[in-house]
Design an enzyme around this catalytic site. Structure first.
Site, PDB file in Angstrom:
ATOM      1  N   LYS A 145       6.393  -9.048   1.119  1.00 49.62           N
ATOM      2  CA  LYS A 145       5.489  -7.897   1.144  1.00 49.62           C
ATOM      3  C   LYS A 145       6.207  -6.694   1.749  1.00 49.62           C
ATOM      4  O   LYS A 145       6.612  -6.699   2.899  1.00 49.62           O
ATOM      5  CB  LYS A 145       4.229  -8.212   1.952  1.00 49.62           C
ATOM      6  CG  LYS A 145       3.182  -7.108   1.846  1.00 49.62           C
ATOM      7  CD  LYS A 145       1.861  -7.524   2.447  1.00 49.62           C
ATOM      8  CE  LYS A 145       1.802  -7.319   3.930  1.00 49.62           C
ATOM      9  NZ  LYS A 145       1.717  -5.912   4.363  1.00 49.62           N
ATOM     10  N   ASP A 197       2.493  -3.239  -0.628  1.00 53.53           N
ATOM     11  CA  ASP A 197       1.232  -3.065   0.111  1.00 53.53           C
ATOM     12  C   ASP A 197       1.142  -1.646   0.660  1.00 53.53           C
ATOM     13  O   ASP A 197       1.424  -1.401   1.832  1.00 53.53           O
ATOM     14  CB  ASP A 197       1.183  -4.099   1.247  1.00 53.53           C
ATOM     15  CG  ASP A 197      -0.145  -4.083   1.987  1.00 53.53           C
ATOM     16  OD1 ASP A 197      -1.137  -3.603   1.411  1.00 53.53           O
ATOM     17  OD2 ASP A 197      -0.177  -4.564   3.135  1.00 53.53           O
ATOM     18  N   LYS A 244      -1.724   0.227  -0.028  1.00 60.71           N
ATOM     19  CA  LYS A 244      -3.172   0.452   0.128  1.00 60.71           C
ATOM     20  C   LYS A 244      -3.585   1.863  -0.304  1.00 60.71           C
ATOM     21  O   LYS A 244      -4.013   2.694   0.501  1.00 60.71           O
ATOM     22  CB  LYS A 244      -3.607   0.196   1.574  1.00 60.71           C
ATOM     23  CG  LYS A 244      -3.405  -1.245   2.043  1.00 60.71           C
ATOM     24  CD  LYS A 244      -4.022  -1.468   3.411  1.00 60.71           C
ATOM     25  CE  LYS A 244      -3.804  -2.868   3.938  1.00 60.71           C
ATOM     26  NZ  LYS A 244      -2.412  -3.159   4.318  1.00 60.71           N
ATOM     27  N   ASP A 263      -7.413   7.570  -2.519  1.00 61.17           N
ATOM     28  CA  ASP A 263      -7.451   9.021  -2.739  1.00 61.17           C
ATOM     29  C   ASP A 263      -8.431   9.252  -3.886  1.00 61.17           C
ATOM     30  O   ASP A 263      -9.122   8.316  -4.306  1.00 61.17           O
ATOM     31  CB  ASP A 263      -6.032   9.536  -3.074  1.00 61.17           C
ATOM     32  CG  ASP A 263      -5.815  10.984  -2.637  1.00 61.17           C
ATOM     33  OD1 ASP A 263      -6.695  11.821  -2.931  1.00 61.17           O
ATOM     34  OD2 ASP A 263      -4.790  11.276  -2.013  1.00 61.17           O
ATOM     35  N   THR A 266      -8.461  -6.902   8.302  1.00 59.52           N
ATOM     36  CA  THR A 266      -8.572  -8.048   9.218  1.00 59.52           C
ATOM     37  C   THR A 266      -8.716  -7.598  10.667  1.00 59.52           C
ATOM     38  O   THR A 266      -9.100  -8.378  11.524  1.00 59.52           O
ATOM     39  CB  THR A 266      -7.335  -8.955   9.092  1.00 59.52           C
ATOM     40  OG1 THR A 266      -6.206  -8.126   8.912  1.00 59.52           O
ATOM     41  CG2 THR A 266      -7.437  -9.897   7.942  1.00 59.52           C
ATOM     42  N   ARG A 295       4.219 -11.381  11.538  1.00 58.00           N
ATOM     43  CA  ARG A 295       4.869 -11.645  12.816  1.00 58.00           C
ATOM     44  C   ARG A 295       5.043 -13.121  13.145  1.00 58.00           C
ATOM     45  O   ARG A 295       5.984 -13.464  13.874  1.00 58.00           O
ATOM     46  CB  ARG A 295       4.114 -10.911  13.929  1.00 58.00           C
ATOM     47  CG  ARG A 295       4.354  -9.408  13.859  1.00 58.00           C
ATOM     48  CD  ARG A 295       3.322  -8.627  14.633  1.00 58.00           C
ATOM     49  NE  ARG A 295       2.020  -8.630  13.961  1.00 58.00           N
ATOM     50  CZ  ARG A 295       0.963  -7.939  14.378  1.00 58.00           C
ATOM     51  NH1 ARG A 295       1.030  -7.206  15.466  1.00 58.00           N
ATOM     52  NH2 ARG A 295      -0.176  -7.980  13.699  1.00 58.00           N
TER      53      ARG A 295
END
Ligand code: C5P
Length: 235
Positions: free
Chosen positions: A39, A66, A68, A71, A130, A210
């Site tokens: 990603k 990614d 996102k 607009d 999340t 992570r």
């Protein structure tokens, strides 16, 4: 590699949330025996743009871009045309942008991929972040429905939302971030799950950042994730 481990590999995306492209490519290469998707997020794409996609893809891993998008529909459509030329496998948009905006992304991406002669990426609609603990369940349902109506192939949702999303999402591809090993540090993620629990809950693809990239040995952490996913798939 066993059939189970190959199946598990295709269900894990490593989030390359680092500013340095060489470091990102090194991580991708190190974990790629266990992880089938990388990603490229806002940090890496802001720092290096399409070069980040090209360099990481050269390691032989599929790319999940990614960024996102959010607009007005026309702007998202135009951006999606350009992103569709990059040969990525997945692209994210915010479902909160509404159905016409998401449709713009779907159409723009298809147009860009056709112009460049590359494979058609899947648009993933981000339902609720999340890190968000406040959003009501009704919003989740509305966004899943809007994403479906707009033609998005998949959805991004937190593991605890899978119970709501899986039954109404039919055959949509479900992507779940906020993955942590048992007892691991949650960082800024408010709603987390282990790899096995997320797959057991109906996730098709896990995004792990992570817990892999911050480990002393990222390849070993990726292997552990793949093992847990393979076990969950076998149950
Ligand atoms: O390090 P960690 O595993 O928490 O990284 C999660 C990744 O998933 C980050 O790159 C974050 O941008 C992304 N993401 C998320 N929640 C969403 C969509 C994407 O955490 N709803």
């Amino acid at each position: 590699m066993s059939h189970e481990r190959e199946a598990a590999r295709s269900r894990i995306a490593v989030a390359l949330d680092v500013p340095d492209l060489d470091q990102a490519a090194e991580i991708a290469a190190a974990v790629s025996p266990h992880v089938g998707v990388a990603k490229v997020g806002l940090q890496l794409f802001s720092a290096h743009g399409p070069a980040a996609v090209n360099k990481i893809r050269a390691t032989g891993i599929n790319i999940f871009l990614d960024v996102k998008l959010h607009d007005i529909p026309n702007t998202v459509r135009s951006a999606a045309v350009e992103l569709g030329k990059l040969g990525v496998q997945y692209l994210t948009v915010h479902a909160s942008g509404g159905e016409p905006m998401m449709r713009g992304a779907v159409e723009g991406l298809a147009h860009g991929a056709e112009l460049a002669g590359v494979g058609l990426p899947m648009v993933l609609a981000v339902t609720i972040l999340t890190s968000d603990t406040e959003a009501p369940q009704s919003l989740l349902v509305d966004r899943v429905e809007a994403a479906g109506a707009a033609g998005c192939g998949g959805l991004v949702c937190a593991a605890p939302d899978l119970d709501v999303v899986r039954p109404i999402a039919q055959d949509r591809f479900l992507v779940t971030p906020g993955i942590r090993f048992h007892g691991g540090e949650a960082h800024d993620q408010a709603r987390v799950a282990t790899p096995g629990a997320a797959v057991g809950g109906g996730a098709d693809l896990l995004v792990i950042g992570r817990a892999i990239t911050g480990a002393t040995d990222p390849a070993a952490a990726a292997s552990r994730a793949a093992k847990e996913v393979a076990q969950a798939l076998g149950q």
